[in-house]
Scaffold this active site. Structure first.
Site, PDB file in Angstrom:
ATOM      1  N   TYR A 126      52.390  37.871  40.631  1.00  0.00           N
ATOM      2  CA  TYR A 126      51.921  38.897  39.691  1.00  0.00           C
ATOM      3  C   TYR A 126      52.085  39.404  38.300  1.00  0.00           C
ATOM      4  O   TYR A 126      50.997  40.661  39.683  1.00  0.00           O
ATOM      5  CB  TYR A 126      50.662  37.583  38.577  1.00  0.00           C
ATOM      6  CG  TYR A 126      50.932  37.431  37.314  1.00  0.00           C
ATOM      7  CD1 TYR A 126      52.186  36.500  36.567  1.00  0.00           C
ATOM      8  CD2 TYR A 126      50.297  38.899  35.948  1.00  0.00           C
ATOM      9  CE1 TYR A 126      51.708  36.804  35.398  1.00  0.00           C
ATOM     10  CE2 TYR A 126      50.379  38.632  35.578  1.00  0.00           C
ATOM     11  CZ  TYR A 126      51.170  37.695  34.639  1.00  0.00           C
ATOM     12  OH  TYR A 126      51.161  38.000  33.258  1.00  0.00           O
ATOM     13  N   GLN A 211      49.961  30.633  31.990  1.00  0.00           N
ATOM     14  CA  GLN A 211      50.930  29.986  32.578  1.00  0.00           C
ATOM     15  C   GLN A 211      52.080  30.450  32.973  1.00  0.00           C
ATOM     16  O   GLN A 211      52.442  28.723  34.396  1.00  0.00           O
ATOM     17  CB  GLN A 211      51.998  29.242  30.636  1.00  0.00           C
ATOM     18  CG  GLN A 211      52.965  30.698  30.705  1.00  0.00           C
ATOM     19  CD  GLN A 211      52.177  31.553  29.553  1.00  0.00           C
ATOM     20  OE1 GLN A 211      51.239  31.855  29.482  1.00  0.00           O
ATOM     21  NE2 GLN A 211      53.202  32.362  29.097  1.00  0.00           N
ATOM     22  N   ASN A 234      45.364  40.912  32.553  1.00  0.00           N
ATOM     23  CA  ASN A 234      44.716  40.180  31.407  1.00  0.00           C
ATOM     24  C   ASN A 234      43.699  39.514  32.399  1.00  0.00           C
ATOM     25  O   ASN A 234      43.753  38.286  32.808  1.00  0.00           O
ATOM     26  CB  ASN A 234      45.356  40.263  29.853  1.00  0.00           C
ATOM     27  CG  ASN A 234      45.456  39.206  30.064  1.00  0.00           C
ATOM     28  OD1 ASN A 234      45.847  37.958  30.619  1.00  0.00           O
ATOM     29  ND2 ASN A 234      46.901  39.158  28.890  1.00  0.00           N
ATOM     30  N   GLN A 279      40.884  57.183  35.144  1.00  0.00           N
ATOM     31  CA  GLN A 279      40.599  55.758  34.957  1.00  0.00           C
ATOM     32  C   GLN A 279      40.140  55.514  33.612  1.00  0.00           C
ATOM     33  O   GLN A 279      40.061  54.080  33.257  1.00  0.00           O
ATOM     34  CB  GLN A 279      39.183  55.236  36.029  1.00  0.00           C
ATOM     35  CG  GLN A 279      39.474  55.680  37.344  1.00  0.00           C
ATOM     36  CD  GLN A 279      40.394  55.263  38.095  1.00  0.00           C
ATOM     37  OE1 GLN A 279      40.815  53.724  37.506  1.00  0.00           O
ATOM     38  NE2 GLN A 279      41.645  55.289  38.469  1.00  0.00           N
ATOM     39  N   HIS A 282      43.062  53.673  31.695  1.00  0.00           N
ATOM     40  CA  HIS A 282      43.742  52.099  31.927  1.00  0.00           C
ATOM     41  C   HIS A 282      43.341  51.437  30.786  1.00  0.00           C
ATOM     42  O   HIS A 282      43.918  50.405  30.013  1.00  0.00           O
ATOM     43  CB  HIS A 282      42.959  51.753  33.208  1.00  0.00           C
ATOM     44  CG  HIS A 282      43.974  51.802  34.125  1.00  0.00           C
ATOM     45  ND1 HIS A 282      45.021  51.481  34.389  1.00  0.00           N
ATOM     46  CD2 HIS A 282      43.416  52.950  35.150  1.00  0.00           C
ATOM     47  CE1 HIS A 282      45.505  51.742  35.910  1.00  0.00           C
ATOM     48  NE2 HIS A 282      44.591  53.089  36.069  1.00  0.00           N
ATOM     49  N   GLU A 347      35.004  50.288  42.168  1.00  0.00           N
ATOM     50  CA  GLU A 347      36.149  49.820  42.809  1.00  0.00           C
ATOM     51  C   GLU A 347      36.647  50.930  43.785  1.00  0.00           C
ATOM     52  O   GLU A 347      37.188  50.921  44.932  1.00  0.00           O
ATOM     53  CB  GLU A 347      36.913  49.357  41.443  1.00  0.00           C
ATOM     54  CG  GLU A 347      37.850  49.702  42.131  1.00  0.00           C
ATOM     55  CD  GLU A 347      39.513  49.358  40.738  1.00  0.00           C
ATOM     56  OE1 GLU A 347      40.223  48.684  40.947  1.00  0.00           O
ATOM     57  OE2 GLU A 347      38.434  49.199  39.658  1.00  0.00           O
ATOM     58  N   HIS A 348      36.831  51.982  42.377  1.00  0.00           N
ATOM     59  CA  HIS A 348      37.197  53.336  43.708  1.00  0.00           C
ATOM     60  C   HIS A 348      35.608  54.701  43.740  1.00  0.00           C
ATOM     61  O   HIS A 348      34.316  54.903  43.203  1.00  0.00           O
ATOM     62  CB  HIS A 348      37.430  54.257  42.865  1.00  0.00           C
ATOM     63  CG  HIS A 348      38.996  53.686  43.053  1.00  0.00           C
ATOM     64  ND1 HIS A 348      38.669  52.231  40.614  1.00  0.00           N
ATOM     65  CD2 HIS A 348      40.270  53.429  43.285  1.00  0.00           C
ATOM     66  CE1 HIS A 348      40.039  52.002  41.030  1.00  0.00           C
ATOM     67  NE2 HIS A 348      41.179  52.228  42.336  1.00  0.00           N
ATOM     68  N   ASP A 384      46.137  54.740  43.939  1.00  0.00           N
ATOM     69  CA  ASP A 384      46.661  54.307  43.028  1.00  0.00           C
ATOM     70  C   ASP A 384      48.720  53.744  43.674  1.00  0.00           C
ATOM     71  O   ASP A 384      49.219  52.486  43.274  1.00  0.00           O
ATOM     72  CB  ASP A 384      46.751  54.509  41.711  1.00  0.00           C
ATOM     73  CG  ASP A 384      45.330  54.503  41.227  1.00  0.00           C
ATOM     74  OD1 ASP A 384      44.937  53.714  41.720  1.00  0.00           O
ATOM     75  OD2 ASP A 384      44.720  55.059  39.594  1.00  0.00           O
ATOM     76  N   GLU A 440      22.512  13.291  65.354  1.00  0.00           N
ATOM     77  CA  GLU A 440      22.309  13.101  63.539  1.00  0.00           C
ATOM     78  C   GLU A 440      23.333  11.912  63.155  1.00  0.00           C
ATOM     79  O   GLU A 440      23.357  11.626  62.544  1.00  0.00           O
ATOM     80  CB  GLU A 440      23.900  13.957  63.291  1.00  0.00           C
ATOM     81  CG  GLU A 440      23.458  15.650  64.293  1.00  0.00           C
ATOM     82  CD  GLU A 440      25.117  16.763  63.805  1.00  0.00           C
ATOM     83  OE1 GLU A 440      25.169  17.833  62.933  1.00  0.00           O
ATOM     84  OE2 GLU A 440      26.376  15.792  63.633  1.00  0.00           O
ATOM     85  N   HIS A 445      31.689   9.650  66.462  1.00  0.00           N
ATOM     86  CA  HIS A 445      30.960  11.053  66.956  1.00  0.00           C
ATOM     87  C   HIS A 445      30.609  10.979  68.885  1.00  0.00           C
ATOM     88  O   HIS A 445      31.232  11.690  69.948  1.00  0.00           O
ATOM     89  CB  HIS A 445      30.379  11.795  66.796  1.00  0.00           C
ATOM     90  CG  HIS A 445      31.017  12.346  65.146  1.00  0.00           C
ATOM     91  ND1 HIS A 445      30.942  11.678  64.585  1.00  0.00           N
ATOM     92  CD2 HIS A 445      30.975  14.206  64.998  1.00  0.00           C
ATOM     93  CE1 HIS A 445      32.268  12.732  62.797  1.00  0.00           C
ATOM     94  NE2 HIS A 445      32.150  13.841  63.525  1.00  0.00           N
TER      95      HIS A 445
END
Length: 455
Positions: A126, A211, A234, A279, A282, A347-348, A384, A440, A445
């Site tokens: 995506y 979707q 998003n 950053q 963004h 993250e960074h 990046d 068990e 088994h």
């Protein structure tokens, strides 16, 4: 203006993971509609949310190629940068794949165990196309899938009006937010289309939002279901990925971007400010953070941020991020900064420090981050765009237990067992398995194991 505070003044809640998704209920309805109505649901949601709702979804390969040729002719620097970025990312991902070796070993006499690393058959990618169509995201998602050896890569990205339909759309006052153009040819952002062609993804679908995630997870008449879905988006896209996990694999549920810079007195305040703003631009809730033991540097960086905001085209977004989410944290020692970084798990993580023993020590101490950028010249923005590393990284503290998107996401490591008849290893495993089956209470088994001893 960015806040300057001492480490002792930090609210402990700041170290907790951030959750910005309030979209779960809405997204679940979208997913259910796509499962039930398939392509029809995609068209209905396209009419509701997108600039265009095409009559079909698969973009012609000729349109992808034309977009790449147009980019090469009109913006050769961008074209060359994408080619360069793809080449580095592919080289790095191939080396990652080499680290997952296949093997078989004789664990005990006659008992052979091993592993095989196999790529998934179909990967879904995506790529968002909102205020900033992310061409680099095409590189970062498609390239590791290619390096992994995935048989088929499909991409979904929000639809745009096809050039052939542009005149009609304009005459009707359609093809814009709140007034989508419906029924035309499938098309997408031309930069994203060009990047997909450069990276070798030829199956691109003009379908966006939650979707699109549902379509790749469950399949429709037009869009096949994938084994793994990767890529940012998003809050609706993130919520959809979280919801379909289990039906398919995903890379991660990513939140707003973050950078944490540990800087000593050798750091260039102009560069540090620029990295924080990179950053901040963004997202309104991006989180830019500097941690230093030099109060003078802190003041200089704050001044530089204000100076650079005056000329930054994205200043409105960056200002909100800097003022509401940004921090400059003063510590007594850089060892304390490393402890804070590990607790935050950003993250960074940048080490804006001079080469030497102290930087080596701090580098050895930090362990929770998506990517680490070492030294003044290792700009986070290189990661990046064009340094081989992947920029799809864990956020909101998830770097404590996870890494970023890599070739690993498209590979599955499976195990093998081969036992020789009447061998010592086979017999010992049969005896042990029988005993554990009894313990068990699983009689079948135990019997299945002991039958191998009867010959």
């Amino acid at each position: 203006m960015i806040q300057i505070l001492k480490a002792s003044e930090i609210d402990q809640n700041w170290f907790s993971g951030r959750n910005f998704s309030d979209a779960d209920n809405l997204v679940q309805k979208v997913i259910e509609d796509v499962i039930q109505k398939k392509d029809q649901a995609l068209r209905e949601y396209g009419e509701k949310f997108d600039l265009s709702s095409p009559s079909s979804f698969l973009i012609a390969e000729s349109d992808l190629e034309k977009a790449a040729e147009k980019l090469k002719k009109e913006h050769p620097e961008s074209y060359d940068a994408l080619v360069y970025s793809h080449s580095l990312a592919y080289k790095f991902a191939l080396r990652q794949k080499e680290s997952f070796d296949d093997f078989e070993m004789e664990l005990t006499p006659g008992l052979f165990t091993g592993q095989k690393t196999i790529p998934v058959e179909r990967a879904g990618v995506y790529v968002p196309a909102g205020r900033f169509p992310l061409l680099s995201t095409v590189v970062m998602t498609v390239t590791p899938a290619k390096a992994a050896g995935v048989d088929e890569i499909i991409m979904c990205t929000p639809p745009r009006v096809h050039p052939d339909d542009m005149e009609k759309a304009k005459n009707e006052g359609k093809g814009k937010a709140g007034a989508p153009f419906c029924g035309g040819k499938p098309y997408a952002d031309e930069g994203i289309m060009a990047a997909s062609w450069i990276c070798g993804c030829k199956k691109v679908y003009a379908c966006g939002g939650s979707q699109a995630i549902a379509a790749m997870a469950y399949g429709t008449e037009s869009i096949p279901e994938a084994d793994v879905i990767v890529g940012p988006g998003n809050k609706f896209v993130a919520a959809a990925k979280k919801s379909v996990y289990g039906k398919v694999g995903i890379d991660m549920v990513a939140g707003p971007t973050e950078v944490f810079i540990i800087a000593d007195s050798s750091a260039n305040p102009e560069w540090v400010a620029a990295d924080l703003l990179a950053q901040a631009e963004h997202d309104l809730v991006a989180q830019p953070v500097l941690c230093t033991n030099d109060p003078a540097l802190a003041e200089k960086v704050r001044d530089q941020i204000e100076k650079q905001l005056l000329i930054l085209p994205t200043a409105q977004t960056a200002r909100a991020s800097i003022d509401n989410q940004g921090k400059i944290i003063l510590v007594d020692t850089l060892e304390e900064a490393a402890v804070l970084a590990n607790k935050k798990a950003p993250e960074h993580l940048e080490l804006a420090m001079e080469e030497g023993k102290e930087r080596d020590k701090i580098q050895g101490m930090v362990r929770n981050y998506g990517s680490l950028f070492i030294g003044h010249y290792s700009a986070e923005v290189f990661g990046d765009y064009a340094a081989g590393l992947n920029h799809t990284l864990p956020t909101s503290g998830s770097a404590r237990y996870s890494g970023g998107l890599s070739v690993r996401v498209f590979l599955k490591t499976v195990t093998t067992l081969r036992a020789k008849a009447a061998s010592e290893g086979m017999k010992k495993s049969a005896v042990a398995a029988g005993a554990l089956g009894d313990a068990e209470g699983l009689a079948a088994h135990a019997r299945a194991a002991r039958l191998r001893l009867s010959e």
